[in-house]
Design a protein around this motif. Structure first.
Motif, PDB file in Angstrom:
ATOM      1  N   UNK A 225       1.560 -15.372  -7.569  1.00  0.00           N
ATOM      2  CA  UNK A 225       1.013 -14.389  -8.503  1.00  0.00           C
ATOM      3  C   UNK A 225       0.881 -13.040  -7.820  1.00  0.00           C
ATOM      4  N   UNK A 226       0.854 -11.985  -8.633  1.00  0.00           N
ATOM      5  CA  UNK A 226       0.700 -10.637  -8.115  1.00  0.00           C
ATOM      6  C   UNK A 226      -0.442  -9.960  -8.872  1.00  0.00           C
ATOM      7  N   UNK A 227      -1.262  -9.243  -8.145  1.00  0.00           N
ATOM      8  CA  UNK A 227      -2.364  -8.493  -8.733  1.00  0.00           C
ATOM      9  C   UNK A 227      -2.010  -7.014  -8.660  1.00  0.00           C
ATOM     10  N   UNK A 228      -2.098  -6.340  -9.822  1.00  0.00           N
ATOM     11  CA  UNK A 228      -1.648  -4.954  -9.953  1.00  0.00           C
ATOM     12  C   UNK A 228      -2.701  -4.093 -10.646  1.00  0.00           C
ATOM     13  N   UNK A 229      -2.820  -2.853 -10.198  1.00  0.00           N
ATOM     14  CA  UNK A 229      -3.723  -1.896 -10.833  1.00  0.00           C
ATOM     15  C   UNK A 229      -3.152  -1.516 -12.189  1.00  0.00           C
ATOM     16  N   UNK A 230      -4.047  -1.256 -13.166  1.00  0.00           N
ATOM     17  CA  UNK A 230      -3.575  -0.970 -14.515  1.00  0.00           C
ATOM     18  C   UNK A 230      -4.604  -0.139 -15.273  1.00  0.00           C
ATOM     19  N   UNK A 231      -4.122   0.771 -16.097  1.00  0.00           N
ATOM     20  CA  UNK A 231      -5.001   1.539 -16.969  1.00  0.00           C
ATOM     21  C   UNK A 231      -5.717   0.536 -17.874  1.00  0.00           C
ATOM     22  N   UNK A 232      -7.048   0.657 -18.061  1.00  0.00           N
ATOM     23  CA  UNK A 232      -7.815  -0.385 -18.768  1.00  0.00           C
ATOM     24  C   UNK A 232      -7.309  -0.783 -20.145  1.00  0.00           C
TER      25      UNK A 232
ATOM     26  N   UNK B  85     -11.531  -4.758 -14.941  1.00  0.00           N
ATOM     27  CA  UNK B  85     -11.232  -3.713 -15.917  1.00  0.00           C
ATOM     28  C   UNK B  85      -9.968  -2.945 -15.520  1.00  0.00           C
ATOM     29  N   UNK B  86      -9.755  -2.778 -14.234  1.00  0.00           N
ATOM     30  CA  UNK B  86      -8.660  -1.945 -13.736  1.00  0.00           C
ATOM     31  C   UNK B  86      -7.513  -2.710 -13.088  1.00  0.00           C
ATOM     32  N   UNK B  87      -7.604  -4.016 -13.019  1.00  0.00           N
ATOM     33  CA  UNK B  87      -6.569  -4.806 -12.347  1.00  0.00           C
ATOM     34  C   UNK B  87      -6.204  -6.025 -13.184  1.00  0.00           C
ATOM     35  N   UNK B  88      -4.935  -6.373 -13.191  1.00  0.00           N
ATOM     36  CA  UNK B  88      -4.425  -7.595 -13.806  1.00  0.00           C
ATOM     37  C   UNK B  88      -3.781  -8.457 -12.737  1.00  0.00           C
TER      38      UNK B  88
ATOM     39  N   UNK C 135      -3.588 -12.094 -16.676  1.00  0.00           N
ATOM     40  CA  UNK C 135      -5.022 -12.379 -16.786  1.00  0.00           C
ATOM     41  C   UNK C 135      -5.809 -11.307 -16.027  1.00  0.00           C
ATOM     42  N   UNK C 136      -7.129 -11.237 -16.253  1.00  0.00           N
ATOM     43  CA  UNK C 136      -7.916 -10.269 -15.489  1.00  0.00           C
ATOM     44  C   UNK C 136      -7.715 -10.461 -13.987  1.00  0.00           C
ATOM     45  N   UNK C 137      -7.761  -9.362 -13.262  1.00  0.00           N
ATOM     46  CA  UNK C 137      -7.510  -9.389 -11.822  1.00  0.00           C
ATOM     47  C   UNK C 137      -8.348 -10.397 -11.066  1.00  0.00           C
TER      48      UNK C 137
ATOM     49  N   UNK D  37       0.827  -1.196   0.000  1.00  0.00           N
ATOM     50  CA  UNK D  37       0.000   0.000   0.000  1.00  0.00           C
ATOM     51  C   UNK D  37       0.863   1.249   0.000  1.00  0.00           C
ATOM     52  N   UNK D  38       0.272   2.329  -0.491  1.00  0.00           N
ATOM     53  CA  UNK D  38       0.827   3.663  -0.344  1.00  0.00           C
ATOM     54  C   UNK D  38      -0.334   4.522   0.156  1.00  0.00           C
ATOM     55  N   UNK D  39      -0.110   5.235   1.251  1.00  0.00           N
ATOM     56  CA  UNK D  39      -1.162   6.058   1.859  1.00  0.00           C
ATOM     57  C   UNK D  39      -2.444   5.241   2.087  1.00  0.00           C
ATOM     58  N   UNK D  40      -2.274   4.006   2.563  1.00  0.00           N
ATOM     59  CA  UNK D  40      -3.371   3.095   2.905  1.00  0.00           C
ATOM     60  C   UNK D  40      -4.190   2.624   1.703  1.00  0.00           C
ATOM     61  N   UNK D  41      -3.668   2.851   0.494  1.00  0.00           N
ATOM     62  CA  UNK D  41      -4.331   2.413  -0.742  1.00  0.00           C
ATOM     63  C   UNK D  41      -3.530   1.278  -1.361  1.00  0.00           C
ATOM     64  N   UNK D  42      -4.187   0.203  -1.706  1.00  0.00           N
ATOM     65  CA  UNK D  42      -3.534  -0.987  -2.258  1.00  0.00           C
ATOM     66  C   UNK D  42      -3.052  -0.736  -3.683  1.00  0.00           C
ATOM     67  N   UNK D  43      -1.792  -1.103  -3.949  1.00  0.00           N
ATOM     68  CA  UNK D  43      -1.296  -1.070  -5.328  1.00  0.00           C
ATOM     69  C   UNK D  43      -0.796  -2.438  -5.793  1.00  0.00           C
ATOM     70  N   UNK D  44      -0.625  -3.393  -4.893  1.00  0.00           N
ATOM     71  CA  UNK D  44      -0.201  -4.740  -5.298  1.00  0.00           C
ATOM     72  C   UNK D  44      -0.602  -5.752  -4.230  1.00  0.00           C
ATOM     73  N   UNK D  45      -1.008  -6.922  -4.697  1.00  0.00           N
ATOM     74  CA  UNK D  45      -1.329  -8.038  -3.808  1.00  0.00           C
ATOM     75  C   UNK D  45      -0.518  -9.231  -4.297  1.00  0.00           C
ATOM     76  N   UNK D  46       0.398  -9.666  -3.476  1.00  0.00           N
ATOM     77  CA  UNK D  46       1.292 -10.779  -3.830  1.00  0.00           C
ATOM     78  C   UNK D  46       0.833 -12.021  -3.092  1.00  0.00           C
TER      79      UNK D  46
END
Length: 123
Positions: free
Chosen positions: A49-56, A78-81, A70-72, A30-39
């Protein structure tokens, strides 16, 4: 890239923290309590595997380019892979995906916070 290398890289980003908000076996960055990656750790039936935010549009492009993308998993597809860490995605590409995810999250933060993080990143 191993899960440990990915974790180390994610934690190099300004003010990134790691916790197990979803329980053992899933490191949440997280950065500032917002998730940007889940490992997620490997299990009997799948590699880590890792789940990451991404421009659609980029998310769709990466899914077409790499079978390991693959899709999150359990997030807005739409916003995560989700990227399977099986060695088929080049390390530099994976680093760019992590940075892109971090940047997407930072872009949604208040201006003063974005500026502070931008300054930390250039140091």
């Amino acid at each position: 890239m191993t899960p440990e290398e990915l974790s180390d890289f994610a934690l190099e980003l300004p003010e990134a923290v790691d916790d197990e908000a979803f329980g053992p076996g899933a490191a949440v960055f997280k950065v500032e309590k917002k998730v940007f990656a889940i490992l997620q750790d490997a299990s009997e039936d799948r590699p880590p595997q890792v789940t990451l935010k991404c421009e659609p549009d980029l998310a769709l492009h990466l899914r077409e380019q790499y079978a390991a993308v693959v899709p999150g998993y359990h997030v807005n597809k739409r916003h995560w892979n989700t990227v399977v860490l099986n060695g088929t995605v080049p390390v530099e590409e994976l680093r760019e995906m992590v940075e892109h995810s971090y940047d997407r999250v930072v872009a949604g933060l208040p201006k003063a916070v974005r500026e502070r993080l931008r300054l930390l990143r250039t140091v």
